[in-house]
Each structure stands twice: as structure tokens, then as C-alpha cells.
Design a protein around this motif. Structure first.
Motif, PDB file in Angstrom:
ATOM      1  N   GLN A 221     -13.953  36.340  18.963  1.00  0.00           N
ATOM      2  CA  GLN A 221     -12.742  36.794  20.887  1.00  0.00           C
ATOM      3  C   GLN A 221     -12.352  35.912  20.726  1.00  0.00           C
ATOM      4  OE1 GLN A 221     -15.789  33.243  22.132  1.00  0.00           O
ATOM      5  NE2 GLN A 221     -17.145  34.215  21.508  1.00  0.00           N
ATOM      6  N   GLN A 222     -11.179  36.135  19.627  1.00  0.00           N
ATOM      7  CA  GLN A 222      -9.809  35.418  19.719  1.00  0.00           C
ATOM      8  C   GLN A 222      -8.541  36.572  19.069  1.00  0.00           C
ATOM      9  OE1 GLN A 222      -8.642  32.804  21.453  1.00  0.00           O
ATOM     10  NE2 GLN A 222     -10.995  32.660  22.280  1.00  0.00           N
ATOM     11  N   LYS A 223      -9.218  37.275  18.323  1.00  0.00           N
ATOM     12  CA  LYS A 223      -9.162  37.905  16.791  1.00  0.00           C
ATOM     13  C   LYS A 223      -7.579  38.487  17.551  1.00  0.00           C
ATOM     14  CE  LYS A 223     -11.606  41.921  17.057  1.00  0.00           C
ATOM     15  NZ  LYS A 223     -12.517  43.146  16.081  1.00  0.00           N
ATOM     16  N   HIS A 224      -7.730  39.116  18.727  1.00  0.00           N
ATOM     17  CA  HIS A 224      -6.434  39.636  19.462  1.00  0.00           C
ATOM     18  C   HIS A 224      -5.632  38.604  20.045  1.00  0.00           C
ATOM     19  CE1 HIS A 224      -9.187  43.312  19.111  1.00  0.00           C
ATOM     20  NE2 HIS A 224      -9.656  42.898  19.883  1.00  0.00           N
ATOM     21  N   GLU A 225      -5.484  37.671  19.728  1.00  0.00           N
ATOM     22  CA  GLU A 225      -4.522  35.786  20.369  1.00  0.00           C
ATOM     23  C   GLU A 225      -3.682  35.987  19.517  1.00  0.00           C
ATOM     24  OE1 GLU A 225      -3.781  35.629  23.484  1.00  0.00           O
ATOM     25  OE2 GLU A 225      -5.440  36.981  24.622  1.00  0.00           O
ATOM     26  N   PHE A 226      -4.652  35.974  18.081  1.00  0.00           N
ATOM     27  CA  PHE A 226      -4.069  35.443  16.577  1.00  0.00           C
ATOM     28  C   PHE A 226      -4.808  36.068  15.663  1.00  0.00           C
ATOM     29  CE2 PHE A 226      -5.245  31.569  19.634  1.00  0.00           C
ATOM     30  CZ  PHE A 226      -4.154  31.188  20.429  1.00  0.00           C
ATOM     31  N   PRO A 227      -3.520  35.869  14.615  1.00  0.00           N
ATOM     32  CA  PRO A 227      -4.084  36.532  13.752  1.00  0.00           C
ATOM     33  C   PRO A 227      -5.118  35.663  13.182  1.00  0.00           C
ATOM     34  CG  PRO A 227      -1.584  36.118  13.307  1.00  0.00           C
ATOM     35  CD  PRO A 227      -2.633  34.956  14.011  1.00  0.00           C
ATOM     36  N   ILE A 228      -5.795  36.576  12.094  1.00  0.00           N
ATOM     37  CA  ILE A 228      -6.998  36.532  11.529  1.00  0.00           C
ATOM     38  C   ILE A 228      -6.911  35.306  10.388  1.00  0.00           C
ATOM     39  CG2 ILE A 228      -9.445  36.909  10.044  1.00  0.00           C
ATOM     40  CD1 ILE A 228     -10.083  39.734  11.606  1.00  0.00           C
ATOM     41  N   VAL A 229      -6.274  35.462   9.970  1.00  0.00           N
ATOM     42  CA  VAL A 229      -5.702  34.707   8.473  1.00  0.00           C
ATOM     43  C   VAL A 229      -5.693  33.044   9.440  1.00  0.00           C
ATOM     44  CG1 VAL A 229      -3.235  34.649   7.825  1.00  0.00           C
ATOM     45  CG2 VAL A 229      -4.813  34.036   6.301  1.00  0.00           C
TER      46      VAL A 229
ATOM     47  N   LEU B 220     -17.696  24.594  18.191  1.00  0.00           N
ATOM     48  CA  LEU B 220     -17.057  25.147  16.659  1.00  0.00           C
ATOM     49  C   LEU B 220     -18.230  24.549  15.451  1.00  0.00           C
ATOM     50  CD1 LEU B 220     -14.021  26.048  18.138  1.00  0.00           C
ATOM     51  CD2 LEU B 220     -15.863  27.299  18.024  1.00  0.00           C
ATOM     52  N   ALA B 221     -19.421  24.371  15.602  1.00  0.00           N
ATOM     53  CA  ALA B 221     -19.526  23.776  14.798  1.00  0.00           C
ATOM     54  C   ALA B 221     -21.422  24.390  14.024  1.00  0.00           C
ATOM     55  CB  ALA B 221     -20.490  22.224  14.950  1.00  0.00           C
ATOM     56  N   GLY B 222     -21.106  25.025  12.957  1.00  0.00           N
ATOM     57  CA  GLY B 222     -21.499  26.190  12.175  1.00  0.00           C
ATOM     58  C   GLY B 222     -21.190  27.289  11.833  1.00  0.00           C
ATOM     59  N   PHE B 223     -21.061  28.059  10.356  1.00  0.00           N
ATOM     60  CA  PHE B 223     -20.626  28.801  10.482  1.00  0.00           C
ATOM     61  C   PHE B 223     -20.335  30.799  11.748  1.00  0.00           C
ATOM     62  CE2 PHE B 223     -20.805  27.130   6.177  1.00  0.00           C
ATOM     63  CZ  PHE B 223     -18.943  27.410   5.998  1.00  0.00           C
ATOM     64  N   GLN B 224     -21.876  30.759  12.083  1.00  0.00           N
ATOM     65  CA  GLN B 224     -22.198  31.104  12.530  1.00  0.00           C
ATOM     66  C   GLN B 224     -20.964  31.549  14.140  1.00  0.00           C
ATOM     67  OE1 GLN B 224     -24.445  33.767  12.403  1.00  0.00           O
ATOM     68  NE2 GLN B 224     -24.566  34.435  14.415  1.00  0.00           N
ATOM     69  N   MET B 225     -20.746  29.971  14.967  1.00  0.00           N
ATOM     70  CA  MET B 225     -20.355  30.207  16.478  1.00  0.00           C
ATOM     71  C   MET B 225     -18.556  30.133  15.575  1.00  0.00           C
ATOM     72  SD  MET B 225     -22.869  26.387  18.179  1.00  0.00           S
ATOM     73  CE  MET B 225     -21.562  27.707  19.592  1.00  0.00           C
ATOM     74  N   LYS B 226     -18.602  29.262  14.544  1.00  0.00           N
ATOM     75  CA  LYS B 226     -16.979  29.570  14.105  1.00  0.00           C
ATOM     76  C   LYS B 226     -16.514  31.539  13.998  1.00  0.00           C
ATOM     77  CE  LYS B 226     -16.355  25.387  11.871  1.00  0.00           C
ATOM     78  NZ  LYS B 226     -16.014  24.365  10.598  1.00  0.00           N
ATOM     79  N   TYR B 227     -17.097  31.979  13.061  1.00  0.00           N
ATOM     80  CA  TYR B 227     -17.018  34.065  13.323  1.00  0.00           C
ATOM     81  C   TYR B 227     -16.974  34.449  14.664  1.00  0.00           C
ATOM     82  CZ  TYR B 227     -17.626  33.283   8.176  1.00  0.00           C
ATOM     83  OH  TYR B 227     -18.276  32.518   6.589  1.00  0.00           O
ATOM     84  N   GLN B 228     -18.054  33.745  15.461  1.00  0.00           N
ATOM     85  CA  GLN B 228     -18.229  34.749  17.175  1.00  0.00           C
ATOM     86  C   GLN B 228     -16.831  33.965  17.481  1.00  0.00           C
ATOM     87  OE1 GLN B 228     -21.187  32.626  17.830  1.00  0.00           O
ATOM     88  NE2 GLN B 228     -22.670  34.275  17.526  1.00  0.00           N
ATOM     89  N   PHE B 229     -16.173  32.884  18.021  1.00  0.00           N
ATOM     90  CA  PHE B 229     -14.998  32.717  18.371  1.00  0.00           C
ATOM     91  C   PHE B 229     -14.103  33.428  16.975  1.00  0.00           C
ATOM     92  CE2 PHE B 229     -11.392  29.739  18.207  1.00  0.00           C
ATOM     93  CZ  PHE B 229     -11.377  29.621  19.396  1.00  0.00           C
ATOM     94  N   ILE B 230     -13.773  33.321  15.576  1.00  0.00           N
ATOM     95  CA  ILE B 230     -12.062  34.176  15.060  1.00  0.00           C
ATOM     96  C   ILE B 230     -12.610  35.757  15.799  1.00  0.00           C
ATOM     97  CG2 ILE B 230     -11.799  35.416  13.362  1.00  0.00           C
ATOM     98  CD1 ILE B 230     -12.346  33.327  11.879  1.00  0.00           C
TER      99      ILE B 230
END
Length: 390
Positions: free
Chosen positions: A106-114, A94-104
Motif C-alpha cells: 500500500q505504501q510502496k509508491h510513497e516510500f522505497p521498498i528497501v 502491523l503484527a505478522g508478516f502477512q499484514m506487514k507485506y500488505q502495508f508495504i
């Protein structure tokens, strides 16, 4: 070079069994990485289980209670290592903004975006802007290449910089420039382990005779077993220093002999020499180079070299460059294996060093002096000039 029967010292056998028991890998895989048969490990493990230290000559006997305590301790260490793997992996993945945004995404249906943004240290506005921004072909290719670079980086435990990673990718069929690899590594915050300062371990005995510097910094050889260099270093543990003596073949930079002990004495260097001779069966006339430490100038050690027909060479007083090959090797070992680690025990340090020397360094690590191939591959190919021009 003529094929000789492989001979393994007691120390090698014990460390091979310990690695098979603690690494969590199948015995067949451990054997393959060490270049030995799985039958050997099974046999050595059986002998140790039945006879303890008496299985191999030269040590005392362990009681069943002591052996069980050691087994439980190794099992606990293995579980701890497995538990730490996901945490360490997440730091890389999860290093770098690009990969963090991609992870979010993928996980937005499991956890709140905030919540995801707060945990990963990014802003919601940045995420929404990233969603609207079209990704160009070059950036998509960069993202894919970064993933491939990270896979090599993680596989080699953060030991490789851009030159070795570039060569690894090239051998996998990936065509790209080294500068591009270096740029993507900087952007993803991937950097090889840094050099550590080395403590002086050479202790002279002025009553011992010394030999002249026959090597004269000629750090090349036309074939194996012509020139060996050797030295001692130290490894920090909670239980105190663990000393490591190593012998390198100048031809391929391969580790041909090593020994570990809590005492920095002549027995340590004699054990390393014994392993090297058993493995390589060198002819008379081999050049043996060391510093002027009392372990190497001792009467017993010099007598062994004389019996083996070796030519003795020693660095000049206070001149570390006369043994630069060994100095460079220990710098790499401290960077890539030890780092800032203070091992909890001598046993854990032994396991880490054994795996680095026998599995990683000799058989896998790409050596810049050898045209970025491993010492074992270099010796198997047997064409020094061709490989250096690759």
C-alpha cells in the motif's frame, strides 16, 4: 426487584464529571456509558464550576487558581493520550508478516521498498516471494477473521482472551470455532494481559471482635441484594498508594459500591458501603462478607451493618479462598485496568479506575461466570440458569 430512585454519592459525581472532561468523548456518550442522563453531568459540572468542592457536601473549597491548574493539567493529559494513540495502534495493526507485506504494498509508491522492509523488519526476498504466492481461500478467510478479532481485541484494550472474543464475534453473527480464534490470536501475537501478584492489605486488630464465616464459600445467589462481598486493594501511583474498596453483589458480580482514598482506613470502607446502600436499598437480612481487616471489624463499621440489618460474615484467619469472588475480581482489575502501570498521579488513577468500574466492568465486560454477558445485562435479563447454559 423493585425499581428505586437512583442516588449518587459525591465521589461518583466528581469522577463522572472528571471522566466527561478528560475522556475526549461527547458528554452524551459518557452519560450513556455510565447509565445516567447527560442532563445530570451538565448539572454536576455546573455546580462544580460555580462552587468547587462546596458543590457537594463533605470536602473543602478550592481556589479559582487551583481549579484552573487542575483544568490545564487534565487538558495536557488528554493531548498526551491522543498523541500516543497512533503509536499504540500501529503496534497492533502491523503484527505478522502477512499484514506487514500488505502495508508495504500500500505504501510502496510513497516510500522505497528497501526502507519499508528495514523499518518493519522483513526481507525484500520474503516480500517478492509473498507476491508470487497465490492466496488460498482458507488463508483469505483467516486474514479477514484476524482483522475482526483484532478489532475486538483493540476495542477492549487487550483485556479479552479467545473465549470472550469468540463470544463477542458470535453475538455479532460471526460463526467460527473458539479454537480457530485462539490459533489466529497466537499467530498474530495477541494475548490478554497477564496476572499480577497482589500485595497483602489486610491488617488485623486483635482487640476487635470478629464474626463467623456464614457465607461458607456459597458464591451463588438466587436474586440481587442477598449476598455482598467486599475487600480493599491498592493502586500504585507516583504520588503514593491509592486504595480502592469495592463491594460486589454475588448474584451478578456487579460492583454496587466503591470508594477511593489515599488512606486505608475505616472511612474508605464506610464510603463504599454508603454508595452500595444508596444504589441498591437492600432489605434487612442481606449477608455482608469481608475479611478480618481492622477496617471491617471496627466498631463504627459494625454498628452501621447492625443498623442496616445486615448479617455479618468474615473469612477465616489467613484463608483468602473464603472470599474468592473478591480475590478473582481484583485479579481481573489488576490485569485489565492497571497492569504494570504506575500512574503519575492519584487523579489519573481515579479516572482510570472509575471508567473501568462504571463503564467497562459493570456494563460491557463479558463475565465467564455469567455465561459471557455483562453484570448489568445479567440483572436485566433476570434468568440466572438460562444465561449460564448459553
Amino acid at each position: 426487584m423493585a425499581k428505586v430512585q437512583k442516588v449518587y454519592t459525591r465521589e461518583f459525581k466528581e469522577e463522572a464529571v472528571r471522566l466527561a472532561q478528560t475522556s475526549g468523548k461527547p458528554i452524551a456518550q459518557v452519560a450513556r456509558e455510565l447509565g445516567i442522563s447527560d442532563t445530570s453531568i451538565h448539572q454536576w459540572r455546573k455546580e462544580l464550576a460555580q462552587h468547587g468542592k462546596e458543590a457537594f457536601p463533605g470536602s473543602g473549597h478550592q481556589t479559582p487558581l487551583e481549579e484552573e491548574n487542575r483544568r490545564l493539567k487534565r487538558e495536557l493529559e488528554r493531548v498526551q493520550q491522543e498523541r500516543d494513540i497512533p503509536k499504540k495502534s500501529s503496534e497492533h495493526l502491523l503484527a505478522g508478516f502477512q499484514m506487514k507485506y500488505q502495508f508495504i504494498e500500500q505504501q510502496k509508491h510513497e516510500f522505497p521498498i528497501v526502507v519499508l522492509c528495514n523499518v518493519l523488519g522483513v526481507s525484500e526476498s520474503g516480500l517478492y516471494a509473498w507476491r508470487k504466492r497465490p492466496t488460498c481461500q482458507h488463508k483469505r478467510e483467516d486474514a479477514q477473521l484476524t482483522q475482526e478479532i483484532r478489532q475486538v481485541f483493540v476495542t477492549h484494550r487487550s483485556r479479552y482472551g479467545s473465549p470472550r472474543i469468540h463470544r463477542e464475534l458470535r453475538d455479532q453473527g460471526r460463526r467460527t470455532s473458539r479454537k480457530r480464534v485462539a490459533r489466529l490470536m497466537r499467530e498474530a501475537d495477541m494475548s490478554a494481559r497477564r496476572k499480577q501478584r497482589r500485595m497483602l492489605t489486610t491488617r488485623r486488630d486483635t482487640s476487635h471482635p470478629v464474626a463467623p464465616n456464614v457465607l461458607h464459600r456459597a458464591f451463588t445467589a438466587t436474586e440481587p441484594n442477598k449476598k455482598w462481598v467486599t475487600d480493599i486493594t491498592y493502586i500504585p501511583t507516583v504520588q503514593g498508594w491509592l486504595y480502592l474498596a469495592v463491594i460486589l453483589d454475588v448474584y451478578s458480580r456487579a460492583v454496587v459500591g466503591w470508594s477511593m482514598s489515599t488512606s486505608c482506613d475505616e472511612t474508605l470502607v464506610e464510603s463504599a458501603l454508603k454508595m452500595a446502600v444508596a444504589r441498591r436499598r437492600p432489605p434487612a437480612g442481606l449477608l455482608h462478607h469481608s475479611d478480618r481487616g481492622c477496617q471491617y471489624t471496627s466498631h463504627a463499621y459494625r454498628q452501621q451493618l447492625e443498623l442496616l440489618g445486615m448479617v455479618v460474615s468474615m473469612s477465616r484467619k489467613g484463608n483468602c479462598w473464603d472470599n474468592a469472588v473478591m480475590e478473582s475480581f481484583f485479579v481481573s482489575l489488576k490485569e485489565e485496568c492497571v497492569g504494570s502501570t504506575v500512574y503519575p498521579s492519584h487523579e489519573q488513577a481515579r479516572c482510570a479506575l472509575f471508567e473501568y468500574l462504571e463503564v467497562y466492568y459493570n456494563r460491557q465486560r463479558r463475565h465467564s461466570t455469567l455465561g459471557y454477558v455483562s453484570p448489568l445485562m445479567y440483572e436485566q435479563c433476570g434468568n440466572q440458569q438460562t444465561l449460564r447454559n448459553v
